[in-house]
Every structure is written in structure tokens, then in C-alpha cells.
Design a protein around this motif. Structure first.
Motif, PDB file in Angstrom:
ATOM      1  N   ILE A 193       0.857  -1.188   0.000  1.00  0.00           N
ATOM      2  CA  ILE A 193       0.000   0.000   0.000  1.00  0.00           C
ATOM      3  C   ILE A 193       0.889   1.232   0.000  1.00  0.00           C
ATOM      4  O   ILE A 193       2.035   1.215   0.464  1.00  0.00           O
ATOM      5  CB  ILE A 193      -0.937   0.012   1.221  1.00  0.00           C
ATOM      6  CG1 ILE A 193      -0.143  -0.022   2.525  1.00  0.00           C
ATOM      7  CG2 ILE A 193      -1.929  -1.118   1.175  1.00  0.00           C
ATOM      8  CD1 ILE A 193      -1.016   0.116   3.761  1.00  0.00           C
ATOM      9  N   GLN A 194       0.335   2.273  -0.522  1.00  0.00           N
ATOM     10  CA  GLN A 194       1.053   3.550  -0.597  1.00  0.00           C
ATOM     11  C   GLN A 194       0.178   4.598   0.057  1.00  0.00           C
ATOM     12  O   GLN A 194      -1.021   4.692  -0.239  1.00  0.00           O
ATOM     13  CB  GLN A 194       1.359   3.916  -2.057  1.00  0.00           C
ATOM     14  CG  GLN A 194       2.273   5.135  -2.189  1.00  0.00           C
ATOM     15  CD  GLN A 194       2.789   5.290  -3.609  1.00  0.00           C
ATOM     16  OE1 GLN A 194       2.669   4.370  -4.408  1.00  0.00           O
ATOM     17  NE2 GLN A 194       3.359   6.425  -3.914  1.00  0.00           N
ATOM     18  N   ASN A 195       0.778   5.376   0.964  1.00  0.00           N
ATOM     19  CA  ASN A 195      -0.019   6.336   1.716  1.00  0.00           C
ATOM     20  C   ASN A 195       0.780   7.594   1.974  1.00  0.00           C
ATOM     21  O   ASN A 195       2.027   7.578   2.012  1.00  0.00           O
ATOM     22  CB  ASN A 195      -0.463   5.730   3.056  1.00  0.00           C
ATOM     23  CG  ASN A 195      -1.862   6.174   3.429  1.00  0.00           C
ATOM     24  OD1 ASN A 195      -2.337   7.198   2.967  1.00  0.00           O
ATOM     25  ND2 ASN A 195      -2.513   5.379   4.257  1.00  0.00           N
ATOM     26  N   GLN A 196       0.023   8.690   2.149  1.00  0.00           N
ATOM     27  CA  GLN A 196       0.602   9.980   2.506  1.00  0.00           C
ATOM     28  C   GLN A 196      -0.061  10.460   3.786  1.00  0.00           C
ATOM     29  O   GLN A 196      -1.242  10.202   4.023  1.00  0.00           O
ATOM     30  CB  GLN A 196       0.400  11.013   1.385  1.00  0.00           C
ATOM     31  CG  GLN A 196       1.171  10.719   0.110  1.00  0.00           C
ATOM     32  CD  GLN A 196       1.072  11.859  -0.885  1.00  0.00           C
ATOM     33  OE1 GLN A 196       0.657  12.951  -0.544  1.00  0.00           O
ATOM     34  NE2 GLN A 196       1.463  11.590  -2.122  1.00  0.00           N
ATOM     35  N   ALA A 197       0.684  11.188   4.603  1.00  0.00           N
ATOM     36  CA  ALA A 197       0.155  11.742   5.844  1.00  0.00           C
ATOM     37  C   ALA A 197       0.880  13.031   6.162  1.00  0.00           C
ATOM     38  O   ALA A 197       1.956  13.313   5.624  1.00  0.00           O
ATOM     39  CB  ALA A 197       0.308  10.749   6.995  1.00  0.00           C
ATOM     40  N   ILE A 210       1.782 -10.307   4.935  1.00  0.00           N
ATOM     41  CA  ILE A 210       2.825  -9.271   4.893  1.00  0.00           C
ATOM     42  C   ILE A 210       2.254  -8.046   4.175  1.00  0.00           C
ATOM     43  O   ILE A 210       1.735  -8.140   3.056  1.00  0.00           O
ATOM     44  CB  ILE A 210       4.088  -9.778   4.173  1.00  0.00           C
ATOM     45  CG1 ILE A 210       4.651 -10.999   4.921  1.00  0.00           C
ATOM     46  CG2 ILE A 210       5.121  -8.673   4.068  1.00  0.00           C
ATOM     47  CD1 ILE A 210       5.806 -11.662   4.210  1.00  0.00           C
ATOM     48  N   ILE A 211       2.317  -6.903   4.882  1.00  0.00           N
ATOM     49  CA  ILE A 211       1.860  -5.643   4.307  1.00  0.00           C
ATOM     50  C   ILE A 211       3.076  -4.728   4.181  1.00  0.00           C
ATOM     51  O   ILE A 211       3.763  -4.442   5.169  1.00  0.00           O
ATOM     52  CB  ILE A 211       0.784  -4.976   5.174  1.00  0.00           C
ATOM     53  CG1 ILE A 211      -0.398  -5.934   5.393  1.00  0.00           C
ATOM     54  CG2 ILE A 211       0.310  -3.674   4.550  1.00  0.00           C
ATOM     55  CD1 ILE A 211      -1.454  -5.408   6.333  1.00  0.00           C
ATOM     56  N   ASN A 212       3.344  -4.287   2.972  1.00  0.00           N
ATOM     57  CA  ASN A 212       4.436  -3.351   2.698  1.00  0.00           C
ATOM     58  C   ASN A 212       3.837  -1.966   2.541  1.00  0.00           C
ATOM     59  O   ASN A 212       2.951  -1.737   1.705  1.00  0.00           O
ATOM     60  CB  ASN A 212       5.194  -3.767   1.434  1.00  0.00           C
ATOM     61  CG  ASN A 212       5.869  -5.121   1.596  1.00  0.00           C
ATOM     62  OD1 ASN A 212       6.631  -5.324   2.529  1.00  0.00           O
ATOM     63  ND2 ASN A 212       5.560  -6.067   0.712  1.00  0.00           N
ATOM     64  N   LEU A 213       4.291  -1.023   3.376  1.00  0.00           N
ATOM     65  CA  LEU A 213       3.785   0.350   3.346  1.00  0.00           C
ATOM     66  C   LEU A 213       4.847   1.279   2.772  1.00  0.00           C
ATOM     67  O   LEU A 213       5.958   1.367   3.285  1.00  0.00           O
ATOM     68  CB  LEU A 213       3.422   0.807   4.772  1.00  0.00           C
ATOM     69  CG  LEU A 213       3.070   2.281   4.937  1.00  0.00           C
ATOM     70  CD1 LEU A 213       1.789   2.620   4.182  1.00  0.00           C
ATOM     71  CD2 LEU A 213       2.911   2.645   6.417  1.00  0.00           C
ATOM     72  N   ASN A 214       4.462   1.958   1.697  1.00  0.00           N
ATOM     73  CA  ASN A 214       5.312   3.012   1.110  1.00  0.00           C
ATOM     74  C   ASN A 214       4.742   4.336   1.595  1.00  0.00           C
ATOM     75  O   ASN A 214       3.703   4.804   1.106  1.00  0.00           O
ATOM     76  CB  ASN A 214       5.300   2.913  -0.419  1.00  0.00           C
ATOM     77  CG  ASN A 214       6.264   3.906  -1.048  1.00  0.00           C
ATOM     78  OD1 ASN A 214       6.962   4.640  -0.352  1.00  0.00           O
ATOM     79  ND2 ASN A 214       6.301   3.939  -2.373  1.00  0.00           N
ATOM     80  N   LEU A 215       5.399   4.942   2.598  1.00  0.00           N
ATOM     81  CA  LEU A 215       4.844   6.087   3.318  1.00  0.00           C
ATOM     82  C   LEU A 215       5.563   7.373   2.946  1.00  0.00           C
ATOM     83  O   LEU A 215       6.797   7.426   2.902  1.00  0.00           O
ATOM     84  CB  LEU A 215       4.953   5.859   4.837  1.00  0.00           C
ATOM     85  CG  LEU A 215       4.433   6.970   5.734  1.00  0.00           C
ATOM     86  CD1 LEU A 215       2.937   7.178   5.535  1.00  0.00           C
ATOM     87  CD2 LEU A 215       4.739   6.650   7.195  1.00  0.00           C
TER      88      LEU A 215
END
Length: 525
Positions: A185-189, A219-224
Motif C-alpha cells: 500500500i502507498q499512503n501519505q500523511a 505481509i503488508i508493505n507500506l510506502n509512506l
């Protein structure tokens, strides 16, 4: 001495004992011997002519014929013995022996017929080992290696081998393959990002490894990407109010405005606003009236009052008075009582008429005066004290009293109060009681006792004390006028010192009344 084999007449010439010729004539008949041959075959034994044969062989039997000659029988015997054998056998699951089906271990016996028609006994020691059939249910993740084979799909699989007994062993595997999860998943904050219980403040690649609902890896890969908020501080001063970003502000204070910057994060503006006008509000509670020091006016009614002025910054300012006038309270209470009055308000006992004031406060803190107007009517109490030696008639209640005592007559005054008349009466009959005031032990008037004219029934107790109060002699329940049982001036078997001693007596009279007498006696030596 000759052998003859043929029938016939034979002569033998001999000599007798007299040496004379003796002729013997033999008329001989030769009968021939009968010969026969027999052959027998049987199992285990042959019985012939009452005789038992258990072995194979040739045998002869001799008999006497009708002519008394031997009859020879040649017998050929053929014996076939019954057969007994043991068979030790190991088989898997089952076995058929001589047409009989066996599927259980055990010792068995079979009776057969040999090729010669004889019994043949077979003892069987049979061991049956079972083939194995097993079933295994397995649920696992992604793949499974089973008996050397890798499986990656769900299904039913079998494996055939031999168990420890050498029999077939069939294993069945019921396999469920659950798949692991892997997602990105890719997320911005803005500023911070809370993900699975952790707070992140920097951009980066993060991974969380857990279990899915099937218990397999998830397995969850986070692109933050973390974008930063912005903040600005602004200080402003105005007289009355300020319209800032569409909002009207009329009070001093710090105000926080939230906008969005170019990256979509909060842009905070902290406004420190100072209102130069003085809008002062005063909330006052007063009793009866209030003088406002802003304009020196006196107010006796509750209400909201205002006064305008210009402050030192040149801005219009307003004093506002929110006034609440509370009234003082005065209450009056009247009471009329006899003799005395206990006022529960201040817990004071009053015995005089008058006006009494007790200051209180209302719930608003104002004076609350409680006044008592009290009228105390007196009670009347009169006491008559009478001493006499005879019966007495009291002219108050017109009763005749023959005994000493305290008597009371109750009345009510015109004000309704008690009026009490008390009689303190002492009736003392003439009783002649005498006692010496000097004794001289060993001489005339040598002992001390009490004498009377017959009025005393018994001396209850007579006690003698020295000047310091020490008991020197005491006697109880004895008659008066008996000098022999009085005090002889001794203590503890010894003469007391000359001097003055005090005595006390309690006497019971013949009319059942009691009197007490006391005095002193001087001991002389």
C-alpha cells in the motif's frame, strides 16, 4: 532212522530182546503240507487272524490242517502310516489353506487324506498381520513435503509402502493449502502517521508481518510519504473587534486557525489578539442598595447598568454592572411563659420579660434579624416551716399531719402559672433521753451508755471516736440504761488517754421512729 516221503507199506526187520527176528510192518500214509500266500495293505496297522501288524513286511503263519499237517500261510503286509505335520505361516490380512479361509492369527488343525487314503493331520501356527490404512488431515500454508513429495495444492493424496510387519501400508493425506498474503500500500500523511500501533514521522518503506485469518503469513508493505504542516504566529491589536479569515473576534486571546498548505497538510495560524477597548463587566450582589464607584450612583433595584468612557488607547470602552439587590429580613416572634423561657434560636434561658434580638444572615448573606417579644409571668412559691410536738393542721389544704415530712399544695395563678405552697413539718415527740458527759473508769460513773425514760426500744448502734476521728469503741443492737454494757474507757484492752471523745448513736423508739443523737464525753483518770 530213515525218512519216508511217500505213502506206502514198509517193513522193518529187527531183533527183539530175545534176539529173535522181529518184523515191523509200517502202513504209512503221507499227507502233504498246505501252503497259501496272502497280501494286505492298510493304514497304520493290519489285523489278521487276531494278530495286529504295524509294520510293512513278509510274515508266515502256521496252522494244522484237517489231516493234522501244517498249513503254511505266507502274508505280505504293506503299512502306510497316517501323517502329522506342523505349518508355521505368516501372512498379511488373510490366507486360504486347503480351501479354508483364515483372517485371524491362531493355532488351527486340519484332518486330510493322503495319497494312500490315510489320515494326514496338519497343525497350523498362523500369524496374520494387518495391512495399515491411515488418514491424515493437514492444513498448512503455501506447500507441504509429505513422504518426499512436495505438494502445493489442496487435495487427497495416497502413499503405499510396507509396515514393520511387511504388509501393505496405505496412507491417505487430506491436504488443505492456505495461501499467505502479501500486499503493498502507498499512503501519505501530514507530520505523523499511526499504523498498526506505531507512529511514524519519516517517509520510508515499512513492513508489518502478521497472520491472516487462515493462520498464514500476511505481509503488508507500506510506502509512506510524510508531508510537513506549517505554522505562523500573528500579533494584532484593535479597539473593538477584528474580522480575521471570515471570523469576527471581539475578545483578547490566542486564536488558532487551521488551513491547508500546498501539500494538503494543516497550515496553522496562531493569532495573538489584543482588544484595546475596555469592556469591563462586573457582577455584583448587595444587600438593600449599592453605590457604584464608576459613576457614584446609588442603586436599590436589581438590573443591568452601563457607563461609557474612552480609555488611554483612545478606544471606546464600557463598564457594565450586573446588579442583584437582596433585601434584608426582620422577623418578630412573641412568647408568653411562666417563670422562664428557653429560646431555641440562641439556646439561652430567659427569666425576665423583654425584647431580645438575634442577628442572622440570609442565604444571600444579608442581615436577617429575629426579634423575640417575651412576657415572663412569675411562678409563686411559698414555704412554711413548722416545728411541733403534736399533730399539725395546715390551714393551706386543711389537712392534719401526724408525721414529720415535706408537704406540697399546688395551685394555678390568674396567668396560668404554677403557685406552690410547701410545708416543712417537724413533729418531735417528748422523749426523755439522757447521757453522761463525763466518765471516770474504775470509779463512780465508770462507763458510758445512753439512758431514757422508756421511749427507746433498742440502741441500733453507738460509736465512740477520738478527736482525730479514729473509732475507739462500737456496739450494736443493745438495750439502754444498762451500765454494764457501756464503754469502759478502753481501746484494744488498754486505757485510753484522758480527754474529750465524740460519740454518735442511732436509736429506734417504741413508736418505730428512728432518732440520731451525738455529743461528747470527757474521760477522767
Amino acid at each position: 532212522g530213515k525218512a519216508y516221503y511217500q505213502s506206502g507199506i514198509y517193513f522193518e526187520k529187527l531183533q527183539n530182546i530175545n534176539l529173535c527176528d522181529s518184523l515191523i510192518k509200517l502202513n504209512l500214509t503221507i499227507s502233504k503240507t498246505h501252503t497259501n500266500s496272502l497280501s494286505f495293505s492298510d493304514c497304520d496297522k493290519v489285523i489278521y487272524n487276531g494278530k495286529i501288524y504295524k509294520k510293512t513286511g513278509d510274515f508266515q503263519e502256521f496252522y494244522s490242517g484237517m489231516n493234522g499237517c501244517d498249513s503254511l500261510v505266507n502274508i505280505h503286509i504293506n503299512i502306510t502310516n497316517s501323517n502329522t505335520s506342523t505349518l508355521n505361516l505368516y501372512k498379511c490380512d488373510s490366507v486360504t489353506i486347503n480351501g479354508i479361509y483364515f483372517d485371524q492369527s491362531g493355532n488351527y488343525t486340519q484332518k486330510l487324506i493322503s495319497n494312500y487314503g490315510c489320515d494326514s493331520i496338519l497343525n497350523i501356527d498362523l500369524t496374520i498381520d494387518k495391512s495399515s490404512n491411515s488418514s491424515t488431515n493437514i492444513s498448512t500454508c503455501d506447500s507441504l513435503t509429505w513422504n518426499g513429495t512436495l505438494y502445493s495444492s489442496s487435495g487427497t493424496y495416497t502413499f503405499k509402502t510396507q509396515n514393520i510387519s511387511g504388509c501393505d501400508s496405505l496412507a491417505t493425506l487430506n491436504l488443505i493449502i492456505q495461501k499467505s498474503d502479501s500486499i503493498s500500500i502507498q499512503n501519505q500523511a501530514c507530520d505523523t502517521y499511526n499504523w498498526i500501533g506505531k507512529t511514524y514521522t519519516q517517509s520510508g518503506l515499512y513492513q508489518d508481518k502478521s497472520k491472516n485469518i487462515n493462520g498464514c503469513d500476511s505481509i503488508i508493505n507500506l510506502n509512506l510519504t510524510i508531508n510537513k504542516s506549517s505554522k505562523a504566529d500573528v500579533v494584532l491589536s484593535v479597539c473593538d473587534s477584528l474580522n480575521f479569515l471570515g471570523k469576527t473576534l471581539a475578545k483578547n486571546g490566542s486564536y488558532l486557525f487551521t488551513l491547508q498548505n500546498s501539500v494538503g497538510c494543516d497550515s496553522l495560524i496562531n493569532l495573538d489578539l489584543k482588544i484595546l477597548s475596555n469592556n469591563i463587566n462586573a457582577k455584583i450582589s448587595a444587600c438593600d442598595e449599592y453605590i457604584w464607584n464608576v459613576n457614584n450612583n446609588t442603586y436599590q433595584q436589581s438590573g443591568t447598568y452601563s457607563q461609557k468612557y474612552i480609555n488611554t488607547q483612545g478606544c471606546d470602552s464600557i463598564y457594565t454592572l450586573d446588579l442583584n439587590i437582596n433585601k434584608s429580613v426582620q422577623l418578630q416572634e412573641q412568647a408568653e411563659v411562666c417563670k422562664e423561657y428557653f429560646w431555641p434560636v440562641n439556646k439561652i434561658l430567659y427569666t425576665q420579660s423583654g425584647d431580645y434580638v438575634y442577628p442572622l444572615k440570609t442565604s444571600q448573606g444579608c442581615d436577617s434579624i429575629l426579634k423575640l417579644n417575651l412576657l415572663v409571668n412569675p411562678e409563686f412559691k411559698q414555704i412554711d416551716t413548722v416545728f411541733t410536738n403534736q399533730d399539725y393542721m395546715w390551714n393551706i389544704d386543711h389537712q392534719i399531719y401526724s408525721k414529720s415530712g415535706n408537704y406540697q399544695a399546688d395551685f394555678t395563678s390568674k396567668d396560668g402559672c404554677d403557685s406552690i405552697h410547701i410545708l416543712l413539718l417537724t413533729i418531735k415527740n417528748e422523749v426523755g433521753i439522757y447521757y453522761p458527759n463525763v466518765i471516770h473508769p474504775g470509779g463512780i460513773n465508770g462507763k458510758f451508755t445512753i439512758f431514757d425514760n422508756g421511749a427507746i426500744e433498742e440502741i441500733e448502734i453507738l460509736s465512740i471516736f477520738d478527736r482525730w476521728g479514729e473509732l475507739k469503741w462500737q456496739k450494736q443492737h443493745f438495750k439502754s440504761n444498762d451500765i454494764n454494757i457501756g464503754w469502759d474507757g478502753t481501746f484494744g484492752g488498754k486505757n485510753v488517754l484522758p480527754g474529750v471523745y465524740v460519740w454518735h448513736a442511732k436509736l429506734r423508739l417504741k413508736d418505730s421512729k428512728y432518732v440520731e443523737e451525738k455529743g461528747d464525753v470527757t474521760v477522767l483518770r
